[in-house]
Motif scaffolding. Structure first.
Motif, PDB file in Angstrom:
ATOM      1  N   GLN A 126      45.137 108.765  50.079  1.00 11.46           N
ATOM      2  CA  GLN A 126      46.358 108.243  50.038  1.00 11.46           C
ATOM      3  C   GLN A 126      46.492 106.141  50.672  1.00 11.46           C
ATOM      4  OE1 GLN A 126      49.819 109.779  50.589  1.00 11.46           O
ATOM      5  NE2 GLN A 126      50.573 107.834  50.131  1.00 11.46           N
ATOM      6  N   ASP A 130      48.454 104.117  47.596  1.00  9.76           N
ATOM      7  CA  ASP A 130      49.729 103.528  48.296  1.00  9.76           C
ATOM      8  C   ASP A 130      49.611 102.038  47.295  1.00  9.76           C
ATOM      9  OD1 ASP A 130      51.327 104.673  50.535  1.00  9.76           O
ATOM     10  OD2 ASP A 130      49.548 104.260  51.913  1.00  9.76           O
ATOM     11  N   ARG A 134      52.606 102.299  44.432  1.00  7.65           N
ATOM     12  CA  ARG A 134      53.528 102.040  45.141  1.00  7.65           C
ATOM     13  C   ARG A 134      53.627 100.801  45.103  1.00  7.65           C
ATOM     14  NH1 ARG A 134      55.570 105.546  49.513  1.00  7.65           N
ATOM     15  NH2 ARG A 134      52.967 105.950  50.414  1.00  7.65           N
TER      16      ARG A 134
END
Length: 141
Positions: A126, A130, A134
């Motif tokens: 994760q 990120d 993102r």
């Protein structure tokens, strides 16, 4: 080749060249189009620094940008800091745009046996996501 996609109230520009992809999100469609054109020109002229950015640099840029934008830095001994540090040490030398699913599988397999207890963390994936999917900012070309 660039594509511009509406994502909620924002616009995502994605430039794909030779199997590599650079993505950035904007408030307006015209900003996204302008960035995509400039990125394509930079790549075609051989000035493609973002395509050569290694994962360690991308993670460091994410941490710096996150602190500037949100005012919430990654705490030095937090779980997130430790995960990102591990990601920098292991696959960190890989060029981010060339990171493959097989690289992630290899990393996961190495993590399973690394500490002798078969531990590897979904949270690490994760954190990696990120940093890659993102990004708060894309390195300037």
């Amino acid at each position: 080749m660039a594509s511009i996609l509406a994502i909620g109230k924002r616009w995502r520009a994605q430039v794909r060249i030779k199997g590599r992809s650079i993505t950035k999100t904007f408030r307006t469609k015209s900003e996204a189009e302008r960035w995509a054109r400039a990125t394509e020109i930079d790549v075609e002229s051989g000035n493609a620094r973002a395509l050569k950015t290694d994962l360690a640099t991308l993670i460091a840029d994410y941490q710096t940008a996150r602190e500037k934008k949100s005012g919430r830095p990654v705490a030095p001994m937090s779980n997130e800091h430790c995960m990102m540090k591990r990601l920098i040490l292991k696959p960190g030398d890989k060029v981010a745009a060339e990171l493959t699913a097989q690289d992630i599988v290899n990393y996961a397999q190495a993590r399973r046996t690394e500490d002798g207890v078969g531990g590897y963390s979904q949270e690490e994936y994760q954190a990696l996501g990120d940093c890659i999917h993102r990004p708060i900012r894309v390195p300037r070309l």
